[in-house]
Structure formats: structure tokens, C-alpha cells
Write a protein that holds these residues in place. Sequence first.
Motif, PDB file in Angstrom:
ATOM      1  N   VAL A 124       0.839  -1.209   0.000  1.00 41.94           N
ATOM      2  CA  VAL A 124       0.000   0.000   0.000  1.00 41.94           C
ATOM      3  C   VAL A 124       0.871   1.256   0.000  1.00 41.94           C
ATOM      4  N   ASP A 125       1.942   1.246   0.772  1.00 43.79           N
ATOM      5  CA  ASP A 125       2.854   2.394   0.774  1.00 43.79           C
ATOM      6  C   ASP A 125       3.491   2.599  -0.597  1.00 43.79           C
ATOM      7  N   ASP A 126       3.863   1.502  -1.257  1.00 43.20           N
ATOM      8  CA  ASP A 126       4.419   1.606  -2.611  1.00 43.20           C
ATOM      9  C   ASP A 126       3.393   2.176  -3.584  1.00 43.20           C
ATOM     10  N   TYR A 127       2.146   1.721  -3.462  1.00 39.09           N
ATOM     11  CA  TYR A 127       1.077   2.212  -4.336  1.00 39.09           C
ATOM     12  C   TYR A 127       0.826   3.702  -4.095  1.00 39.09           C
ATOM     13  N   LYS A 128       0.784   4.106  -2.829  1.00 42.26           N
ATOM     14  CA  LYS A 128       0.568   5.529  -2.524  1.00 42.26           C
ATOM     15  C   LYS A 128       1.714   6.387  -3.039  1.00 42.26           C
ATOM     16  N   ASN A 129       2.924   5.857  -2.981  1.00 43.73           N
ATOM     17  CA  ASN A 129       4.069   6.577  -3.516  1.00 43.73           C
ATOM     18  C   ASN A 129       3.921   6.775  -5.025  1.00 43.73           C
ATOM     19  N   MET A 130       3.513   5.724  -5.725  1.00 42.46           N
ATOM     20  CA  MET A 130       3.294   5.850  -7.174  1.00 42.46           C
ATOM     21  C   MET A 130       2.175   6.839  -7.470  1.00 42.46           C
ATOM     22  N   LEU A 131       1.115   6.802  -6.671  1.00 45.33           N
ATOM     23  CA  LEU A 131      -0.009   7.703  -6.876  1.00 45.33           C
ATOM     24  C   LEU A 131       0.413   9.157  -6.699  1.00 45.33           C
ATOM     25  N   CYS A 132       1.274   9.416  -5.729  1.00 44.12           N
ATOM     26  CA  CYS A 132       1.747  10.789  -5.506  1.00 44.12           C
ATOM     27  C   CYS A 132       2.647  11.276  -6.639  1.00 44.12           C
ATOM     28  N   GLN A 133       3.388  10.382  -7.251  1.00 42.94           N
ATOM     29  CA  GLN A 133       4.322  10.771  -8.305  1.00 42.94           C
ATOM     30  C   GLN A 133       3.687  10.818  -9.688  1.00 42.94           C
ATOM     31  N   ALA A 134       2.509  10.223  -9.842  1.00 40.21           N
ATOM     32  CA  ALA A 134       1.878  10.119 -11.159  1.00 40.21           C
ATOM     33  C   ALA A 134       1.293  11.449 -11.613  1.00 40.21           C
ATOM     34  N   THR A 135       1.323  11.656 -12.917  1.00 39.38           N
ATOM     35  CA  THR A 135       0.684  12.816 -13.525  1.00 39.38           C
ATOM     36  C   THR A 135      -0.528  12.330 -14.316  1.00 39.38           C
ATOM     37  N   GLU A 136      -1.320  13.263 -14.792  1.00 35.79           N
ATOM     38  CA  GLU A 136      -2.500  12.898 -15.584  1.00 35.79           C
ATOM     39  C   GLU A 136      -2.067  12.247 -16.885  1.00 35.79           C
ATOM     40  N   PRO A 137      -2.776  11.321 -17.407  1.00 36.55           N
ATOM     41  CA  PRO A 137      -4.010  10.665 -16.984  1.00 36.55           C
ATOM     42  C   PRO A 137      -3.781   9.469 -16.068  1.00 36.55           C
TER      43      PRO A 137
END
Length: 131
Positions: free
Chosen positions: A79-92
Motif C-alpha cells: 500500500v505504501d508503494d502504491y501511494k508513492n506511485m499515486l503521488c508521483q503520477a501525472t494525468e491521466p
Amino acid sequence: MYGFEALTFNIHGGFLEAIVRGHRSGLLTTADYNNLCQCETLDDIKMHLSATEYGPYLQNEPSPLHTTTIVEKCTLKLVDDYKNMLCQATEPLSTFLEYITQLSLHVRALALTPCVKVEFKSELLWLMSFV
């Protein structure tokens, strides 16, 4: 002029791609699973996982270890890895990752609802194992 395409190649997703590749290299290998299958106690499992990226999540757990603790800590790492990816992702991509998060929440809520038919609950539980 030839060669200028390389200046802007992967300018938006390059960092996130590197993060994903790093997370992929941190997943357990077949050899890790084989070693875990041969463990006799939960402390042996903790010892084998301490050599992986799951180690920091299990290092402060007291010695009478429970299976639920191992599952919770390993899930917390993912979950921490996923949240890290979510924070770094741009649209879309960030919107897509938000949709995955919302789908996970809705599937869990449906699986807990008593009005869902029994034959669908097994399918929902199967789907929950992926999200």
C-alpha cells in the motif's frame, strides 16, 4: 534535425517508470517463495523476509509473531508503494490509479453487504484478492 526527440523522451513518466521498475525488483522471487515454504516457524519467515524489502516493516514486531501481523505488514508495504506511485503520477495515470483505489473500496463494500447473493460473494472475494 535528428536526435532532438531524445531530449523529451519519457519526460513526464520517466521517474515513475523508474519507481515501478524498482518496486518490481523488490517483489519476491521464486527462490524467496521456495525458502518461505521450507520455514517451520513464523520467526523463520520473519528472518527470511528481513532480507527483502519487507524487512523494515517486520523488524520491530515482537517475537510471538502472528500470521495476521505478517499479512498486515506485507500489505502495508504494498500500500505504501502504491501511494508513492499515486503521488508521483501525472494525468491521466493519476486518474486511472484513483479509479483503481475507488474500485477496491467499492468491491470491499459490496463483499461485506448482506444483500449480495452468495454466488456473487465468492467472485467478489476473488476480485478483492487483486485489489
